[in-house]
Design an enzyme around this catalytic site. Structure first.
Site, PDB file in Angstrom:
ATOM      1  N   ARG A  47       0.899  -1.126   0.028  1.00  0.00           N
ATOM      2  CA  ARG A  47       0.118   0.195  -0.052  1.00  0.00           C
ATOM      3  C   ARG A  47       0.731   1.466   0.071  1.00  0.00           C
ATOM      4  O   ARG A  47       0.524   2.188  -0.562  1.00  0.00           O
ATOM      5  CB  ARG A  47      -1.063   0.027   1.235  1.00  0.00           C
ATOM      6  CG  ARG A  47      -1.738   1.520   1.449  1.00  0.00           C
ATOM      7  CD  ARG A  47      -2.920   1.230   2.148  1.00  0.00           C
ATOM      8  NE  ARG A  47      -2.945   0.368   3.180  1.00  0.00           N
ATOM      9  CZ  ARG A  47      -2.337   0.593   4.282  1.00  0.00           C
ATOM     10  NH1 ARG A  47      -1.878   2.149   4.771  1.00  0.00           N
ATOM     11  NH2 ARG A  47      -2.635  -0.145   5.364  1.00  0.00           N
ATOM     12  N   TYR A  99     -16.802  16.551 -16.419  1.00  0.00           N
ATOM     13  CA  TYR A  99     -17.008  15.258 -16.294  1.00  0.00           C
ATOM     14  C   TYR A  99     -17.975  15.210 -14.937  1.00  0.00           C
ATOM     15  O   TYR A  99     -17.957  15.545 -14.000  1.00  0.00           O
ATOM     16  CB  TYR A  99     -16.019  14.361 -16.184  1.00  0.00           C
ATOM     17  CG  TYR A  99     -16.313  12.901 -15.620  1.00  0.00           C
ATOM     18  CD1 TYR A  99     -17.089  12.209 -16.479  1.00  0.00           C
ATOM     19  CD2 TYR A  99     -15.860  12.525 -14.450  1.00  0.00           C
ATOM     20  CE1 TYR A  99     -17.370  10.919 -16.136  1.00  0.00           C
ATOM     21  CE2 TYR A  99     -16.054  11.238 -14.094  1.00  0.00           C
ATOM     22  CZ  TYR A  99     -16.828  10.286 -15.097  1.00  0.00           C
ATOM     23  OH  TYR A  99     -16.846   9.149 -14.619  1.00  0.00           O
ATOM     24  N   ASP A 171      -8.021  18.393 -15.309  1.00  0.00           N
ATOM     25  CA  ASP A 171      -8.223  17.215 -15.740  1.00  0.00           C
ATOM     26  C   ASP A 171      -7.875  17.066 -17.273  1.00  0.00           C
ATOM     27  O   ASP A 171      -8.529  17.479 -18.155  1.00  0.00           O
ATOM     28  CB  ASP A 171      -9.658  16.689 -15.576  1.00  0.00           C
ATOM     29  CG  ASP A 171     -10.078  15.328 -15.974  1.00  0.00           C
ATOM     30  OD1 ASP A 171      -9.408  14.760 -16.643  1.00  0.00           O
ATOM     31  OD2 ASP A 171     -11.208  14.863 -15.557  1.00  0.00           O
ATOM     32  N   LYS A 196      -8.331   5.631 -19.694  1.00  0.00           N
ATOM     33  CA  LYS A 196      -8.525   5.733 -20.836  1.00  0.00           C
ATOM     34  C   LYS A 196      -7.442   5.737 -21.943  1.00  0.00           C
ATOM     35  O   LYS A 196      -6.975   4.622 -22.143  1.00  0.00           O
ATOM     36  CB  LYS A 196      -9.276   7.317 -20.866  1.00  0.00           C
ATOM     37  CG  LYS A 196     -10.319   7.708 -19.836  1.00  0.00           C
ATOM     38  CD  LYS A 196     -11.497   6.654 -20.118  1.00  0.00           C
ATOM     39  CE  LYS A 196     -12.384   6.949 -18.866  1.00  0.00           C
ATOM     40  NZ  LYS A 196     -13.012   8.019 -18.202  1.00  0.00           N
TER      41      LYS A 196
HETATM   42  C1  LIG Z   1     -13.213   8.749 -17.156  1.00  0.00           C
HETATM   43  C2  LIG Z   1     -13.228  10.010 -16.709  1.00  0.00           C
HETATM   44  C3  LIG Z   1     -13.104  10.277 -15.240  1.00  0.00           C
HETATM   45  C4  LIG Z   1     -13.136   9.185 -14.206  1.00  0.00           C
HETATM   46  O1  LIG Z   1     -12.101   8.179 -14.254  1.00  0.00           O
HETATM   47  P1  LIG Z   1     -12.558   6.740 -13.885  1.00  0.00           P
HETATM   48  O2  LIG Z   1     -11.210   6.064 -13.918  1.00  0.00           O
HETATM   49  O3  LIG Z   1     -13.389   6.434 -14.652  1.00  0.00           O
HETATM   50  O4  LIG Z   1     -12.825   6.865 -12.363  1.00  0.00           O
HETATM   51  C5  LIG Z   1     -12.616  11.429 -14.845  1.00  0.00           C
HETATM   52  N1  LIG Z   1     -12.293  12.478 -16.044  1.00  0.00           N
HETATM   53  C6  LIG Z   1     -12.709  12.480 -17.269  1.00  0.00           C
HETATM   54  C7  LIG Z   1     -12.706  13.282 -18.107  1.00  0.00           C
HETATM   55  C8  LIG Z   1     -12.976  10.978 -17.727  1.00  0.00           C
HETATM   56  O5  LIG Z   1     -13.218  10.916 -19.104  1.00  0.00           O
END
Ligand SMILES: *Cc1c(COP(=O)(O)O)cnc(C)c1O
Length: 376
Positions: A47, A99, A171, A196
């Site tokens: 961890r 998001y 982000d 992603k």
């Molecule tokens: C998918 C996504 C998230 C969240 O991420 P997870 O891995 O699903 O928790 C946050 N911001 C954007 C722009 C995303 O496409």
């Protein structure tokens, strides 16, 4: 080094004279033996740290040009950790079209915890300025935004944040460091859903925070990460590191295809509007051209005929799977409003497209046949 080279070198394992491995082994051990004299070695408990996570964090920092990176079990865990570094009563400014999961965290989970949130159109600097107050600690940006592809001026908003003693976090999931480098534009923190593009194959869940400086904030975040424990498994770290090796190639190829698709759709009579920063008709086309290397591999469209036509189109496509998420090798299309629910700012007829790595000719032919089935 250019990003293609970094993506390869930064994910290479530390030199191992015993085996000479060229790619990292997956270290599943949760615990580590102490030195003969009883002192702690470089690893103690997984961890707190793990060789695969360390390799991944090193690579993430290198790619974004930050001093330190922290890996998490999901993008949401990364965002949550940044929010947990704030205190009740602190004020956060975020895009009204961020998001929806980020907004759910800020509003529903951290609202009861005493975090103050202002949602504004962050593409309009005057609106951001108008809600800044002495308790403002964080300005959150998402550019391009999900799913409306709005583009905010990262450099200007980061400067505004610093003027008022706040930090700016971006982000950068949709653009990736291949196309956009927020830390170089003045941001303090970059957040990623590595689920992603970094992973790139729709087979893992992960997140990251990358910090420009290895200072007090980094230390606080590290403490939350290792004590709170929202950490990724060794296998997931290994998968993300593997994905990174082809990240620049995948993202550029998909973005080039996305531009071709956007051009095709913008000229199709059954299409009402196309949201893509690479089109001259996009309100922030010039800003996007300056701020990003390419306009990305995500776009949204509205077809004539609203929600019914949108759902019909999604079903008629053969090479675009109707599913959520993005950034994988396979093209996806999604009716966004039905997944976001009541809080959604998505128009009822909006479809979001994640362009994959199929040949552009095949994707465009598929869109043409499916659009041709819509009633005129
Ligand atoms: C998918 C996504 C998230 C969240 O991420 P997870 O891995 O699903 O928790 C946050 N911001 C954007 C722009 C995303 O496409």
């Amino acid at each position: 080094m250019k990003i293609e080279t970094l993506a390869i070198r930064a994910t290479a394992p530390p030199h191992d004279t015993l085996t000479g491995v060229v790619t990292s082994p997956i270290q599943l051990s949760t615990t580590y033996e102490r030195q003969p004299d009883g002192s702690l070695g470089p690893y103690v408990y997984t961890r707190a740290n793990n060789p695969n996570r360390q390799t991944l964090e090193h690579a993430l920092a290198a790619l974004e040009g930050g001093q330190v990176a922290l890996a998490f079990g999901s993008g949401q865990a990364a965002t949550m950790t940044l929010l947990q570094s704030l205190r009740p009563g602190d004020h956060v400014i975020a895009p009204h079209d961020a998001y929806y999961g980020s907004l759910l965290l800020m509003q529903d989970l951290f609202g009861v915890w005493g975090l103050d949130l202002s949602k504004v159109d962050t593409t309009d600097l005057a609106q951001v300025r108008s809600v800044v107050r002495p308790s403002t600690k964080l300005i959150w940006l998402e550019s391009p935004s999900n799913p409306l592809l709005s583009v905010s001026d990262i450099e200007a908003v980061a400067a505004l944040a610093h003027e008022h003693g706040a930090i700016c976090a971006v982000d950068n999931t949709w653009a990736t460091p291949v196309l956009q480098r927020p830390l170089e534009l003045g941001a303090d923190v970059v957040m990623h859903s590595t689920t992603k593009y970094f992973g790139g194959h729709s087979d893992l869940l992960g997140g990251a925070l990358v910090l420009k400086e290895n200072g007090d904030l980094a230390e606080r975040l590290r403490k939350i990460q290792t004590t709170g424990g929202a950490v990724p498994s060794a296998f997931d770290c290994w998968l993300v590191a593997r994905g990174i090796r082809t990240l620049p190639l995948r993202v550029r190829t998909a973005a080039t295809t996305a531009q071709q698709i956007a051009d095709f759709l913008a000229n199709h009579p059954a299409v009402e509007s196309v949201y893509y920063p690479g089109l001259a008709s996009h309100p922030a086309h010039d800003l996007a051209s300056r701020q990003m290397q390419l306009p990305g591999a995500m776009l949204s469209i509205e077809v004539k005929g609203g929600e019914k036509a949108a759902l019909q189109l999604a079903s008629a496509l053969r090479l675009f799977t109707h599913a959520t998420s993005l950034g994988g090798v396979e093209s996806l299309i999604e009716h966004r409003r039905s997944v976001e629910g009541d809080v959604s700012l998505s128009p009822p007829g909006l479809l979001r497209i994640s362009v994959g790595l199929e040949h552009p000719d095949d994707l465009i032919a598929d869109l043409a046949q499916a659009l041709g089935q819509l009633e005129p």
